[in-house]
Design a protein around this motif. Structure first.
Motif, PDB file in Angstrom:
ATOM      1  N   SER A   1       0.529  53.014 -14.674  1.00 35.81           N
ATOM      2  CA  SER A   1       1.998  53.045 -13.659  1.00 35.81           C
ATOM      3  C   SER A   1       3.134  53.405 -14.044  1.00 35.81           C
ATOM      4  CB  SER A   1       2.085  51.258 -14.017  1.00 35.81           C
ATOM      5  OG  SER A   1       3.424  51.071 -13.224  1.00 35.81           O
ATOM      6  N   SER A   2       3.867  53.893 -12.963  1.00 37.01           N
ATOM      7  CA  SER A   2       4.597  55.154 -12.592  1.00 37.01           C
ATOM      8  C   SER A   2       6.287  53.886 -13.588  1.00 37.01           C
ATOM      9  CB  SER A   2       5.100  55.248 -11.404  1.00 37.01           C
ATOM     10  OG  SER A   2       3.749  56.319 -11.068  1.00 37.01           O
ATOM     11  N   GLY A   3       6.780  53.332 -14.335  1.00 30.49           N
ATOM     12  CA  GLY A   3       7.560  52.828 -14.410  1.00 30.49           C
ATOM     13  C   GLY A   3       7.494  51.562 -14.343  1.00 30.49           C
ATOM     14  N   ASP A   4       7.864  51.405 -13.662  1.00 33.95           N
ATOM     15  CA  ASP A   4       8.468  49.399 -12.464  1.00 33.95           C
ATOM     16  C   ASP A   4       7.356  49.470 -11.882  1.00 33.95           C
ATOM     17  OD1 ASP A   4       8.537  48.111 -15.000  1.00 33.95           O
ATOM     18  OD2 ASP A   4      10.842  48.514 -14.513  1.00 33.95           O
ATOM     19  N   ALA A   5       7.383  50.659 -10.855  1.00 36.35           N
ATOM     20  CA  ALA A   5       6.777  51.277  -9.250  1.00 36.35           C
ATOM     21  C   ALA A   5       6.537  50.442  -9.042  1.00 36.35           C
ATOM     22  CB  ALA A   5       7.632  52.638  -9.473  1.00 36.35           C
ATOM     23  N   ILE A   6       6.161  50.066  -8.019  1.00 32.43           N
ATOM     24  CA  ILE A   6       4.963  49.026  -7.050  1.00 32.43           C
ATOM     25  C   ILE A   6       4.262  50.335  -6.661  1.00 32.43           C
ATOM     26  CG2 ILE A   6       4.127  47.675  -5.248  1.00 32.43           C
ATOM     27  CD1 ILE A   6       6.813  46.314  -7.327  1.00 32.43           C
ATOM     28  N   ARG A   7       2.966  50.701  -6.621  1.00 31.78           N
ATOM     29  CA  ARG A   7       1.748  51.427  -7.051  1.00 31.78           C
ATOM     30  C   ARG A   7       1.170  51.093  -5.546  1.00 31.78           C
ATOM     31  NH1 ARG A   7      -1.039  50.234 -12.082  1.00 31.78           N
ATOM     32  NH2 ARG A   7      -0.483  47.880 -11.838  1.00 31.78           N
ATOM     33  N   ILE A   8       1.385  51.525  -4.592  1.00 35.58           N
ATOM     34  CA  ILE A   8       0.608  51.602  -3.199  1.00 35.58           C
ATOM     35  C   ILE A   8      -0.627  52.000  -2.535  1.00 35.58           C
ATOM     36  CG2 ILE A   8       1.140  50.875  -0.421  1.00 35.58           C
ATOM     37  CD1 ILE A   8       3.849  51.000  -1.121  1.00 35.58           C
TER      38      ILE A   8
ATOM     39  N   VAL B   1       4.844  53.189   5.718  1.00 36.97           N
ATOM     40  CA  VAL B   1       6.036  52.863   6.669  1.00 36.97           C
ATOM     41  C   VAL B   1       5.929  51.482   5.554  1.00 36.97           C
ATOM     42  CG1 VAL B   1       6.117  51.310   8.277  1.00 36.97           C
ATOM     43  CG2 VAL B   1       5.369  53.396   9.237  1.00 36.97           C
ATOM     44  N   TYR B   2       5.180  50.652   4.947  1.00 33.90           N
ATOM     45  CA  TYR B   2       6.054  49.933   3.946  1.00 33.90           C
ATOM     46  C   TYR B   2       6.425  50.251   2.556  1.00 33.90           C
ATOM     47  CZ  TYR B   2       3.713  45.976   7.041  1.00 33.90           C
ATOM     48  OH  TYR B   2       3.831  44.332   7.066  1.00 33.90           O
ATOM     49  N   GLY B   3       5.916  51.614   2.460  1.00 34.49           N
ATOM     50  CA  GLY B   3       6.429  52.106   1.597  1.00 34.49           C
ATOM     51  C   GLY B   3       7.825  53.064   1.040  1.00 34.49           C
ATOM     52  N   GLN B   4       7.816  53.522   2.013  1.00 36.32           N
ATOM     53  CA  GLN B   4       9.018  54.462   2.411  1.00 36.32           C
ATOM     54  C   GLN B   4      10.418  53.024   2.467  1.00 36.32           C
ATOM     55  OE1 GLN B   4       9.165  57.665   4.955  1.00 36.32           O
ATOM     56  NE2 GLN B   4       6.535  57.749   4.839  1.00 36.32           N
ATOM     57  N   TYR B   5      10.339  52.157   2.919  1.00 37.71           N
ATOM     58  CA  TYR B   5      11.111  51.098   4.093  1.00 37.71           C
ATOM     59  C   TYR B   5      11.450  50.435   2.229  1.00 37.71           C
ATOM     60  CZ  TYR B   5      13.606  46.749   5.567  1.00 37.71           C
ATOM     61  OH  TYR B   5      14.785  46.454   5.315  1.00 37.71           O
ATOM     62  N   LEU B   6      10.533  49.742   1.386  1.00 43.82           N
ATOM     63  CA  LEU B   6      10.767  49.924  -0.514  1.00 43.82           C
ATOM     64  C   LEU B   6      11.420  50.206  -0.513  1.00 43.82           C
ATOM     65  CD1 LEU B   6       7.142  47.950  -0.871  1.00 43.82           C
ATOM     66  CD2 LEU B   6       9.365  46.642   0.101  1.00 43.82           C
ATOM     67  N   GLU B   7      11.618  52.029  -0.374  1.00 42.02           N
ATOM     68  CA  GLU B   7      12.098  52.681  -1.296  1.00 42.02           C
ATOM     69  C   GLU B   7      13.841  52.777  -0.554  1.00 42.02           C
ATOM     70  OE1 GLU B   7      10.903  56.952  -3.722  1.00 42.02           O
ATOM     71  OE2 GLU B   7      10.748  56.377  -1.604  1.00 42.02           O
ATOM     72  N   ASP B   8      13.624  53.143   0.153  1.00 42.16           N
ATOM     73  CA  ASP B   8      15.105  52.525   0.988  1.00 42.16           C
ATOM     74  C   ASP B   8      15.400  51.496   0.517  1.00 42.16           C
ATOM     75  OD1 ASP B   8      16.904  54.542   2.866  1.00 42.16           O
ATOM     76  OD2 ASP B   8      16.892  52.035   3.575  1.00 42.16           O
TER      77      ASP B   8
ATOM     78  N   ALA C   1      11.665  50.959  -6.323  1.00 44.08           N
ATOM     79  CA  ALA C   1      11.081  51.551  -7.262  1.00 44.08           C
ATOM     80  C   ALA C   1       8.839  52.047  -6.385  1.00 44.08           C
ATOM     81  CB  ALA C   1      10.808  52.268  -8.375  1.00 44.08           C
ATOM     82  N   VAL C   2       8.174  52.735  -6.102  1.00 38.60           N
ATOM     83  CA  VAL C   2       7.910  52.730  -5.883  1.00 38.60           C
ATOM     84  C   VAL C   2       6.758  53.934  -5.383  1.00 38.60           C
ATOM     85  CG1 VAL C   2       8.405  51.433  -3.519  1.00 38.60           C
ATOM     86  CG2 VAL C   2       7.692  53.459  -3.526  1.00 38.60           C
ATOM     87  N   ASP C   3       5.386  53.690  -5.319  1.00 38.09           N
ATOM     88  CA  ASP C   3       4.311  55.343  -6.012  1.00 38.09           C
ATOM     89  C   ASP C   3       3.038  55.292  -4.998  1.00 38.09           C
ATOM     90  OD1 ASP C   3       2.761  56.934  -6.987  1.00 38.09           O
ATOM     91  OD2 ASP C   3       2.420  56.223  -8.864  1.00 38.09           O
ATOM     92  N   ILE C   4       3.716  55.868  -3.776  1.00 47.02           N
ATOM     93  CA  ILE C   4       2.347  55.847  -2.793  1.00 47.02           C
ATOM     94  C   ILE C   4       1.184  56.084  -3.295  1.00 47.02           C
ATOM     95  CG2 ILE C   4       1.720  56.177  -0.264  1.00 47.02           C
ATOM     96  CD1 ILE C   4       4.876  55.594   0.129  1.00 47.02           C
ATOM     97  N   GLN C   5       0.253  55.913  -3.754  1.00 48.33           N
ATOM     98  CA  GLN C   5      -1.497  57.088  -3.642  1.00 48.33           C
ATOM     99  C   GLN C   5      -2.007  57.116  -3.091  1.00 48.33           C
ATOM    100  OE1 GLN C   5      -2.853  54.274  -7.498  1.00 48.33           O
ATOM    101  NE2 GLN C   5      -0.838  54.945  -8.867  1.00 48.33           N
ATOM    102  N   GLU C   6      -2.998  58.029  -3.343  1.00 51.15           N
ATOM    103  CA  GLU C   6      -3.997  58.420  -2.319  1.00 51.15           C
ATOM    104  C   GLU C   6      -4.881  57.436  -1.971  1.00 51.15           C
ATOM    105  OE1 GLU C   6      -4.326  61.528  -0.858  1.00 51.15           O
ATOM    106  OE2 GLU C   6      -2.747  61.969  -2.218  1.00 51.15           O
TER     107      GLU C   6
END
Length: 314
Positions: free
Chosen positions: A47-54, A68-75, A79-84
């Motif tokens: 996990s990237s710290g406390d980032a939500i892995r998507i 879309v969801y990941g960029q909005y959560l980050e905004d 914290a998010v980590d949009i994975q492959e």
């Protein structure tokens, strides 16, 4: 976790049973209606710290949804980590179970089937069935979107207009023999040829056609008058084809729904996911597929532009 095999007609989200949690390698991706093959990659075990892995399944619509969801959560300061992307549904749920992933965007009816339940044509009923199935796996769902990627009976827009057809039931008033185009499996599936005959009483001929653009080409050539496609097909966004209303509820609901581990649940996360789900429409999904699959735009750029156009980024 019960891994009941199922697949989605637009792109397959499930194929082979997971051999083990640590063997999350990509596989070939067979569409239930003849779609193409796409692989996936192994999710990060860290996990990237406390980032939500998507992550997502490995096809364009899912990639845009994750962005879309990941960029909005980050905004929104989450914290998010949009994975492959991963290859199919088994891999996504196995990654959630193994704490290698925190959030994915699923489709209600297919998720219900995958988890061993029975979906219906009613979106709320299907969602209500899904929630306890997820809870049994240590998962949650925020509110579902009205946006849906479901099986659909489609026709050329011009043909439908000329014949006064807007619902599937209207087809019974059309003179002459009608031919349905679909993947070979359609001839045996209850939600396809058999369903249109049994539920709607239609006397249809059947022609096997490769899934995707070949279906539209067959419609244009009048080789078939109807085709089993999806509510988010790119050609719907251009107006070339139209979805006939499933007025007798043959098809199961397939609304976009965020699925995430209960361990990462928070009021802030749920509020942000609900806001995003409320903003997305089925028309948006079709437009994204047109942009990515036809116009070859990058899913990241498609997501950012949509968020900006809808004033969803600060």
């Amino acid at each position: 976790m019960k891994h009941t095999s199922t697949s989605r007609p637009w792109r397959a989200l499930s194929l082979l049973a997971v051999v083990g949690v640590l063997a999350l390698a990509s596989c070939s991706d067979n569409s239930s209606d003849g779609g193409g093959s796409e692989g996936g990659s192994e999710p990060s075990s860290e996990s990237s710290g406390d980032a939500i892995r998507i992550s997502s399944a490995d096809f364009s619509e899912q990639k845009v949804l994750a962005q879309v969801y990941g960029q909005y959560l980050e905004d929104q300061g989450i914290a998010v980590d949009i994975q492959e992307p991963l290859g199919q549904r088994e891999q996504l749920y196995a990654a959630l179970e193994a704490d290698k992933l925190d959030l994915q965007l699923d489709y209600s009816g297919v998720a219900v089937t995958f988890l061993g339940g029975t979906p219906s044509a009613d979106p709320q009923e299907t969602y209500d069935t899904l929630v306890p199935l997820l809870e049994a796996e240590g998962l949650e769902a925020s509110e579902q979107s009205e946006a849906a990627d479901a099986n659909a009976l489609v026709a050329l827009s011009t043909w439908a207009e000329d014949n006064g057809v807007t619902t599937i039931s209207d087809l019974s008033d059309v003179d002459g023999t009608l031919t349905l185009g679909g993947s070979p499996e359609c001839s045996e599936r209850p939600e396809c040829l058999a369903g249109y005959k049994d539920t709607y009483g239609l006397d249809l001929e059947f022609k096997a056609v490769e899934y995707g653009p070949p279906l539209v080409a067959a419609l244009e050539a009048d080789e078939v008058q109807l085709a089993q496609y999806q509510t988010t097909a790119p050609e719907i966004a251009t107006g070339e084809i139209v979805v006939l209303e499933d007025d007798k509820g043959l098809q199961s609901a397939a609304n976009v729904v965020p699925v995430f581990r209960s361990a990462v649940s928070s009021p802030e996360l749920i509020e942000a996911l609900n806001t995003m789900s409320a903003a997305i429409t089925t028309e948006d999904l079709a437009a994204w597929n047109q942009a990515t699959d036809v116009e070859k735009e990058d899913p990241v750029d498609v997501a950012t532009k949509w968020l900006e156009d809808n004033d969803l980024l600060g």
